[in-house]
Design a protein around this motif. Structure first.
Motif: not given
Length: 207
Positions: A191-207
Motif C-alpha cells: 500500500s502507498e500508505v506504508l511506502g515510507s515505512a518500508e523505505t526506511h526499514g520500519l516494517i518487515q515484509l513477509e511473503q
C-alpha cells in the motif's frame, strides 16, 4: 478568550475555523478537535481529528433537508394508509400505483350534491387528494439528485481517505502491546500508505 490557532496550543475541545468537510464543498466549515488531550499535549501525532461544524443553512441544504423531507414523507404516507384502512382498502397498490391514481379510483366524488353522507364523502375525497398530491411532491424531492459531493478522483477525497487510513494506523500502533501485523493481498502489492515505512526499514515484509 478567542485567539488564533497554534498547533502547540490545540487540544481536545479546541474550536477552529477555516477547515473543510467532504460533503459540504464551498461552504464555511469549523471544527472541534476530538483527538485525545494527552496525544496533542505530548505531540504524539501530527494529525488531529476533528468533528466538522457547519451552519444550519448548509446542513438544511444537504443532510438536514433530506432528513426532514424523509420524515415528512413517512408521516404523510401513514396518513394516506390510514385513510385506506379506514375504508377497508389494502395499502398494497401503493407499491405499483401513484397516490393520486389510488385516490382518484378509490375516493370518487359523490354524484349527489346534498346530504351528510355526500358531504362526508366529498370531504374525504378532498383530504385524500391533498395528501396524495403532497406525497408526490415529497417523492420528487427525495428522487432528486443528492447534494453535490466531492468527486472520488478529487484531491480532497484522496486526502480524506489518506487521513482516515493514517489515523486508524496511528490508533492501532500506539495502543498495541506486543506487535503489529498487517495483512494484505500479494497481488495488489504494498500500500502507498506504508511506502515510507518500508523505505526506511520500519516494517518487515513477509511473503
Amino acid at each position: 478568550m478567542i485567539s488564533d490557532v497554534r498547533m502547540g496550543r490545540m487540544t481536545q475541545g479546541t474550536v477552529f475555523c477555516g477547515t473543510c468537510a467532504e460533503e459540504y464543498p464551498g461552504r464555511p466549515v469549523c471544527g472541534i478537535v476530538i483527538t485525545a488531550r494527552c496525544d496533542t499535549t505530548h505531540e504524539k501525532t501530527p494529525i488531529v481529528n476533528y468533528l466538522p461544524v457547519v451552519t444550519v443553512e448548509g446542513w438544511l441544504q444537504s443532510h438536514g433537508g433530506l432528513m426532514s423531507i424523509g420524515r415528512e414523507y413517512a408521516e404523510t404516507r401513514n396518513r394516506f394508509k390510514n385513510l385506506l384502512v379506514k375504508k377497508q382498502l389494502s395499502e398494497t397498490p401503493l407499491e405499483v400505483h401513484s397516490p393520486i391514481q389510488i385516490a382518484a379510483f378509490n375516493f370518487p366524488y359523490p354524484e349527489e350534491s346534498a346530504g351528510q353522507k355526500a358531504a362526508k364523502e366529498r370531504k374525504d375525497a378532498d383530504e385524500v387528494r391533498a395528501i396524495a398530491s403532497r406525497m408526490n411532491e415529497l417523492t420528487g424531492c427525495l428522487d432528486s439528485p443528492p447534494p453535490p459531493k466531492v468527486s472520488a478522483n478529487s484531491a480532497d477525497s484522496e486526502n480524506s481517505v489518506s487521513y482516515a487510513t493514517h489515523q486508524r494506523l496511528y490508533v492501532a500502533i500506539t495502543r498495541a502491546r506486543y506487535r503489529i501485523a498487517l495483512l494484505g493481498v500479494k497481488a495488489r502489492g504494498m500500500s502507498e500508505v506504508l511506502g515510507s515505512a518500508e523505505t526506511h526499514g520500519l516494517i518487515q515484509l513477509e511473503q
